[in-house]
Write a protein that holds these residues in place. Structure first.
Motif, mmCIF file in Angstrom:
data_model
loop_
_atom_site.group_PDB
_atom_site.id
_atom_site.type_symbol
_atom_site.label_atom_id
_atom_site.label_comp_id
_atom_site.label_asym_id
_atom_site.label_seq_id
_atom_site.Cartn_x
_atom_site.Cartn_y
_atom_site.Cartn_z
ATOM 1 N N GLU A 105 -41.237 -17.246 -68.966
ATOM 2 C CA GLU A 105 -42.619 -16.995 -68.528
ATOM 3 C C GLU A 105 -43.353 -16.085 -69.498
ATOM 4 O OE1 GLU A 105 -45.862 -14.850 -67.028
ATOM 5 O OE2 GLU A 105 -43.893 -13.948 -67.323
ATOM 6 N N ALA A 106 -42.640 -15.178 -70.139
ATOM 7 C CA ALA A 106 -43.268 -14.236 -71.074
ATOM 8 C C ALA A 106 -43.990 -14.954 -72.210
ATOM 9 C CB ALA A 106 -42.222 -13.288 -71.648
ATOM 10 N N LEU A 107 -43.539 -16.151 -72.580
ATOM 11 C CA LEU A 107 -44.230 -16.902 -73.630
ATOM 12 C C LEU A 107 -45.653 -17.231 -73.198
ATOM 13 C CD1 LEU A 107 -41.420 -19.424 -74.730
ATOM 14 C CD2 LEU A 107 -41.925 -17.144 -75.645
ATOM 15 N N GLY A 108 -45.798 -17.559 -71.920
ATOM 16 C CA GLY A 108 -47.127 -17.867 -71.404
ATOM 17 C C GLY A 108 -48.021 -16.652 -71.320
ATOM 18 N N ASP A 109 -47.432 -15.488 -71.139
ATOM 19 C CA ASP A 109 -48.222 -14.261 -71.057
ATOM 20 C C ASP A 109 -48.947 -13.963 -72.363
ATOM 21 O OD1 ASP A 109 -47.719 -13.636 -68.443
ATOM 22 O OD2 ASP A 109 -46.086 -12.251 -68.864
ATOM 23 N N TYR A 110 -48.359 -14.397 -73.469
ATOM 24 C CA TYR A 110 -48.882 -13.957 -74.761
ATOM 25 C C TYR A 110 -49.371 -15.064 -75.693
ATOM 26 C CZ TYR A 110 -46.827 -9.553 -73.359
ATOM 27 O OH TYR A 110 -46.525 -8.413 -72.671
ATOM 28 N N CYS A 111 -48.631 -16.128 -75.830
ATOM 29 C CA CYS A 111 -48.953 -16.971 -76.978
ATOM 30 C C CYS A 111 -48.694 -18.456 -76.823
ATOM 31 C CB CYS A 111 -48.190 -16.459 -78.203
ATOM 32 S SG CYS A 111 -46.392 -16.402 -77.958
ATOM 33 N N GLU A 129 -47.750 -17.690 -58.584
ATOM 34 C CA GLU A 129 -48.541 -17.524 -59.800
ATOM 35 C C GLU A 129 -47.798 -18.145 -60.984
ATOM 36 O OE1 GLU A 129 -50.460 -13.837 -62.420
ATOM 37 O OE2 GLU A 129 -48.788 -13.474 -61.062
ATOM 38 N N HIS A 130 -46.550 -17.731 -61.201
ATOM 39 C CA HIS A 130 -45.711 -18.257 -62.273
ATOM 40 C C HIS A 130 -44.502 -18.942 -61.649
ATOM 41 C CE1 HIS A 130 -47.491 -14.419 -63.937
ATOM 42 N NE2 HIS A 130 -47.915 -15.297 -64.822
ATOM 43 N N LEU A 131 -44.212 -20.164 -62.078
ATOM 44 C CA LEU A 131 -43.054 -20.905 -61.579
ATOM 45 C C LEU A 131 -42.211 -21.371 -62.756
ATOM 46 C CD1 LEU A 131 -41.431 -22.326 -59.337
ATOM 47 C CD2 LEU A 131 -42.988 -24.284 -59.597
ATOM 48 N N GLU A 132 -40.978 -20.890 -62.823
ATOM 49 C CA GLU A 132 -40.038 -21.364 -63.830
ATOM 50 C C GLU A 132 -39.121 -22.415 -63.214
ATOM 51 O OE1 GLU A 132 -39.384 -17.421 -66.712
ATOM 52 O OE2 GLU A 132 -37.659 -18.485 -65.857
ATOM 53 N N LEU A 133 -38.982 -23.545 -63.904
ATOM 54 C CA LEU A 133 -38.046 -24.589 -63.498
ATOM 55 C C LEU A 133 -36.909 -24.589 -64.510
ATOM 56 C CD1 LEU A 133 -40.529 -27.460 -62.562
ATOM 57 C CD2 LEU A 133 -39.642 -25.621 -61.117
#
Length: 435
Positions: A360-366, A330-334
């Protein structure tokens, strides 16, 4: 401290161990399915009366009448004034970024004409009415309101209906404020499978919708699957997931906290780190042990890491990319020095967070892109929620006289080959010939 699994991609049993770790049964058990079926049947048969009954049973408050289930628009506006200014500004900033990103996703009409004058094309129209489910049990999710409602409005959906459970009759001001800023048209204080049934089939108060979106618990997910066909749905989502590929140069505390960020959702969430430096995996494990006691939701995080978490030693960056494509997270951090080069090797992921500074938390919110993403390996064939999920495409075909005559020849041959004479003759009449 969590006893997080340690795997090596070079081991002979790696594929089997990884598959066991990833296994997730998204199919509801029979008891859940029976409960959901009974709830849907009751809502279809008794409408608002059933909604009031289930609200009293599951949310622990008794509506005086069906009107009490409605959350007026004025109440949404009031919530904007009741929340602190700092939250109001944060909602506005996040909404603006989500809207700006969504504007780039809008599909447009197109058409072209062939030399004989025949026109072919596509007409794009928004759905008439969409239902949005917002969780309201263990936690409140105003971010889910923004992520689901704003793309729908950018798509041009004229009526957006929000449902949100209200345990003990308590409304969450931040959720209501998010609904206001996202231009939700109607809102109801109902939740669970009964809310999904109401959105799908309609009641005296709740209008039937064309599509239902938004996350929820196993009963909500089961209900969405049950009503699919009557309405469209976004997806049946599994637990939240994060996969991190790291070259060993990122602060291990950062990576540990990124793993926590998904594990804190619930005990079934999955957090996996893949690195090609064994010493670095040990450093992250030490950071996990050091930081976990400081977390408010440490018990949930520990259970999630114990049950479905892993630290995986890959052979190199290419091998790590192969592991990522197998998982389809679902979420992939490189978290690497050259994330763009590594991203080029990724085929399957819901969202890719590139570089050491992109939590990834940045993508969750804003950040802007949608946080409603495919889970449980479905990124192999699914995409993030977007404006396109709230638009539908209609084919346009307008044959010229000359074009009809030419097309009729091909259609006639194929139709007669299928034994469908009326099809053939219908085309032949326009072509003014018979076979």
């Amino acid at each position: 401290m969590p006893d997080i699994a340690r795997l090596r991609s070079a081991d002979a049993d790696f594929a089997a161990r990884l598959d066991a770790l990833l296994a997730w049964d998204a199919v509801s058990n029979r008891e859940v399915q029976r409960t959901v079926d009974d709830i849907i049947d009751a809502v279809r048969a008794r409408g608002d009366a059933a909604l009031m009954e289930f609200t009293a049973r599951y949310d622990r408050w008794q509506p005086a009448d069906a009107a009490a289930l409605c959350i007026p628009g004025a109440r949404l506006a009031q919530a904007m004034e009741l929340i602190p200014l700092v939250q109001r500004d944060a909602l506005a900033a996040a909404a603006a970024r989500i809207r700006a990103y969504a504007e780039h996703q809008k599909l447009k009409d197109w058409s072209y004409r062939e030399p004989d004058g025949t026109l072919l094309g596509q007409k794009v129209t928004p759905l008439d009415r969409v239902g949005l489910y917002v969780p309201g049990g263990k936690a409140a999710y105003p971010s889910s309101v923004l992520m689901n409602a704003i793309p729908a409005k950018v798509a041009g959906v004229p009526e957006l209906v929000m449902v949100v459970p209200t345990p003990d009759g308590e409304l969450n001001e931040l959720v209501l404020a998010a609904a206001y800023i996202a231009n939700v048209d109607r809102a109801f204080a109902i939740g669970g499978a009964q809310a999904i049934a109401a959105l799908a089939y309609g009641t005296e108060s709740v209008p039937a919708c064309d599509k239902v979106v938004g996350p929820g618990n196993i009963y909500v997910a089961t209900a969405k699957r049950a009503v699919f066909g009557q309405v469209g749905i976004d997806m049946v989502a599994g637990p939240s997931e994060i996969l991190i590929l790291c070259d060993g140069a990122t602060d291990p505390d950062w990576i540990a906290m990124d793993l926590f960020s998904q594990a804190e959702h619930d005990e079934d969430a999955q957090s996996i780190l893949v690195a090609w430096d064994a010493d670095y995996l040990d450093r992250v494990a030490a950071s996990i042990d050091k930081l976990l006691p400081t977390m408010e939701r440490r018990d949930i995080i520990a259970k999630a890491l114990n049950a479905r978490g892993a630290l995986i030693l890959a052979q190199d960056a290419d091998d790590a990319a192969g592991v990522a494509n197998r998982i389809a997270p679902e979420h992939l951090e490189l978290s690497v020095a050259d994330p763009e080069a590594l991203a080029a090797k990724i085929r399957h992921a819901g969202a890719i967070f590139m570089g050491r500074h992109t939590a990834e938390a940045l993508g969750d919110y804003c950040a802007g892109p949608n946080h409603v993403l495919p889970t449980s390996g479905t990124a192999r064939f699914s995409s993030p929620l977007g404006v396109y999920d709230f638009q539908k495409r209609t084919s346009l075909i307008m044959a010229s006289a000359a074009g009809s005559a030419e097309l009729a020849k091909t259609a006639s041959i194929l139709a007669r080959g299928e034994g469908l004479t009326a099809h053939a003759r219908s085309a032949e009449y326009r072509g003014k010939f018979e076979v």
